[in-house]
Enzyme design. Structure first.
Site, mmCIF file in Angstrom:
data_model
loop_
_atom_site.group_PDB
_atom_site.id
_atom_site.type_symbol
_atom_site.label_atom_id
_atom_site.label_comp_id
_atom_site.label_asym_id
_atom_site.label_seq_id
_atom_site.Cartn_x
_atom_site.Cartn_y
_atom_site.Cartn_z
ATOM 1 N N GLU A 96 22.241 11.137 -18.613
ATOM 2 C CA GLU A 96 22.851 11.412 -19.440
ATOM 3 C C GLU A 96 23.958 12.458 -18.896
ATOM 4 O OE1 GLU A 96 19.563 11.252 -18.996
ATOM 5 O OE2 GLU A 96 18.897 13.657 -19.232
ATOM 6 N N HIS A 104 18.401 10.083 -14.978
ATOM 7 C CA HIS A 104 18.803 10.664 -15.793
ATOM 8 C C HIS A 104 20.530 10.568 -16.290
ATOM 9 C CE1 HIS A 104 15.589 13.760 -17.513
ATOM 10 N NE2 HIS A 104 15.086 13.280 -16.043
ATOM 11 N N CYS A 117 13.541 8.864 -18.535
ATOM 12 C CA CYS A 117 12.785 8.978 -17.884
ATOM 13 C C CYS A 117 11.754 8.958 -18.026
ATOM 14 C CB CYS A 117 13.106 10.800 -17.090
ATOM 15 S SG CYS A 117 12.408 11.439 -15.230
HETATM 16 N N1 GLN Z 1 6.906 13.851 -16.240
HETATM 17 C C1 GLN Z 1 7.416 12.536 -15.765
HETATM 18 C C2 GLN Z 1 7.436 13.015 -14.158
HETATM 19 O O1 GLN Z 1 7.036 13.773 -14.068
HETATM 20 C C3 GLN Z 1 8.326 12.285 -16.557
HETATM 21 C C4 GLN Z 1 9.618 13.518 -15.349
HETATM 22 C C5 GLN Z 1 11.874 13.040 -16.548
HETATM 23 O O2 GLN Z 1 11.234 13.016 -17.867
HETATM 24 N N2 GLN Z 1 11.993 14.267 -16.266
HETATM 25 O O3 GLN Z 1 7.643 11.358 -13.590
#
Ligand code: GLN
Length: 536
Positions: free
Chosen positions: A510, A508, A382
């Site tokens: 994970e 994600h 992410c």
């Molecule tokens: N801050 C980033 C976004 O909103 C990444 C979000 C995250 O890592 N969950 O796109």
């Protein structure tokens, strides 16, 4: 009919109620029952999505896009059963729906009150688990018995058990039995008092799970049974485990906890099958392929719970490779002060996890440069992917001020941009791109190799995305867009051509990793890190 187990906690917080609930669910499942888990949290946020990880630890995301308590991660990892929107209710969510109904005229003529309206709404939440395909529902009540804010939840479970009948519901109280070094003995009084509080509100626990650092003597168990009105056989010890949280279910089943639970619920105890689980534990505790060291560079490093699922998924990657994964937790701001060369020396792989906000970004970017230049396996998740794009733009494409619009809206090179669908949104809670979305993989890529297929689904939680204006230029410099949304508009995965294993994803992964089945990206990341380790 669905049977219900209610899990409360006494004396202190952080007893591992979620782990215990997850362990019991696993044991029920391995005895042939269909189980669901749920957590009721007594705080006023509608969900934990708006809280800092320092307040609450990681925000866990379900397939259907609920932002939830990290205990749901334990539920899914232990049982492999997917959680949903129905798996986590907070006081805020309960009150929101009652107030919304009141405004619509749903209680016309009535005074709306905590009892019965809030407690009824909590019971509706519990009843949402009464499904044809659910034999046993386990509901964990967050917080500690005695907290003012948990009272409506406790009253609701008391009423609910009364309504479904004693043979269909079970109260399990998890409590602390501390060892006082100076006195040289274990103390049962705090647990007696906690059960005393429960009794004043009409709940008599059927079962006590005693969290302790040392083995309890028979005398302590008998004392607790007598003073807490619990059968002696239902006073169960849950001592700290030696190696891994995944040992908990095995330890509990050694004391026949699962059999007693089923007896209480009038259910037959089918044979327990823990073969695969025990084989997994063996690989975890005594791995035969050595060790590997992975650095996790994040901005909430001082709180272990902030990256709970990441650390677990790395451990799963180790299990899959029969290796021990040592995690070096590095604060990204320390990299800004001391340099990646110094703080990342000797690692076998780098992981940069998700996150929000500007603090620590340059440290993450520098860590990624270090992994890219030194050909160290890298997994970006992410924000970790977004930082990898920023690093690539700054150091390989000559865009010195490249950045995400999240961190510098005035940048000349917004390589990470606000998502189109996000532009009209003003509310912060529950409005990100959330939950599971499909992604198509590029044939022959590292990702396709890991997943063993070309169509995958992963969970998301973000507002920003790769800016497509830069696709061509970056591809020309060696970036591979190995995963795209089905309409090809959204970059979901990137890789690097001239690198042994550099993979970063907008999702994600994970959240989909379990000890029995490591997520393929984590599995292959650890495998790549181990390869490097043997070459060096
Ligand atoms: N801050 C980033 C976004 O909103 C990444 C979000 C995250 O890592 N969950 O796109």
């Amino acid at each position: 009919m669905t049977k219900h187990i209610f899990v409360t906690g006494g004396v202190v917080s952080s007893l591992g109620k979620g782990l215990t609930a997850a362990s019991i669910a696993l044991l029920m499942k391995q005895r042939g029952y269909r189980v669901r888990l749920q957590k009721l949290d007594p705080y006023l946020n509608v969900d934990p999505g708006t809280m800092s990880p320092y307040q609450h630890g990681e925000v866990y995301v379900t397939i259907d896009g609920a932002e939830t308590d990290l205990d749901l991660g334990h539920y899914e990892r232990f049982t492999g059963i997917d959680c949903t929107q129905e798996s986590n209710f907070t006081t805020g969510r309960i009150y929101s729906s009652v107030i919304a109904r009141e405004r619509k005229g749903g209680y016309l003529g009535k005074t709306v009150q905590v009892i019965p309206h809030i407690t009824d709404e909590i019971k509706n939440a519990i009843r949402s688990l009464d499904q044809d395909d659910v034999d046993i529902a386990i509901t964990e009540i967050g917080g500690t018995v005695g907290d003012i804010e948990s009272l409506p939840f406790l009253e609701a479970i008391r009423q609910h058990r009364q309504e479904i009948g004693h043979e269909n519901g079970l109260f399990m109280h998890i409590t602390l039995v501390p060892y006082l070094k100076a006195a040289g003995e274990m103390k049962t009084k705090p647990s007696q008092q906690s059960v005393g509080i429960l009794r004043t509100i009409g709940i008599i626990p059927d079962m006590l799970i005693c969290r302790c650092e040392h083995h309890m003597e028979e005398e302590h168990k008998q004392k607790l049974a007598l003073f807490c009105n619990v059968d002696r056989s239902l006073v169960i010890e849950e001592k700290d485990v030696e190696h891994s949280i995944y040992e908990v279910p095995v330890e509990l089943s050694k004391q026949n906890l699962d059999i007693y639970v089923l007896e209480k619920l009038n259910l037959h105890a089918h044979p327990l099958d823990m073969k695969n689980w025990k084989a997994m534990l063996k690989r975890l505790i005594t791995p035969s392929n050595g060790e590997t060291e992975i650095a996790v560079v994040g901005k909430y490093i001082s709180l272990r719970d902030s990256y709970k699922s990441i650390y677990e998924a790395l451990t799963h990657g180790g299990i899959a490779n029969n290796a021990k994964v040592n995690i070096r937790m590095v604060e990204s701001e320390d990299i800004e002060k001391q340099g990646a060369e110094k703080l990342l020396e000797g690692i076998d792989g780098l992981l940069v996890p998700g996150g929000f906000g500007h603090r620590g970004i340059d440290g993450k970017v520098d860590a990624i440069r270090f992994a890219r230049e030194n050909k160290l396996p890298f997994l970006g998740i992410c924000l970790g992917m977004q930082c990898a794009v920023i690093e690539f733009a700054r150091n390989l494409c000559g865009m010195k001020d490249a950045n995400s619009m999240e961190f510098n809206p005035k940048t000349e090179h917004p390589v990470i941009d606000f998502m189109e669908e996000q532009k009209k949104i003003t509310d912060m809670g529950g409005t990100m791109r959330l939950g599971s979305y499909p992604c198509n993989l590029l044939k022959g890529s590292k990702a396709a190799e890991a997943y063993g297929g070309l169509e995958v689904n992963e969970r998301h939680r973000h507002r920003y995305e790769f800016n497509n204006k830069y696709r061509e230029e970056m591809a020309g410099k060696g970036m591979v867009f190995s995963g795209l949304s089905p309409d090809e508009n959204l970059v979901e995965l990137i890789e690097l051509k001239d690198h042994p294993w550099f993979v970063a994803c907008q999702s994600h992964p994970e959240f989909q990793s379990t000890p029995l089945k490591a997520h393929p990206l984590f599995r292959d990341f650890i495998a790549a890190a181990m390869k490097g380790a043997t070459i060096a």
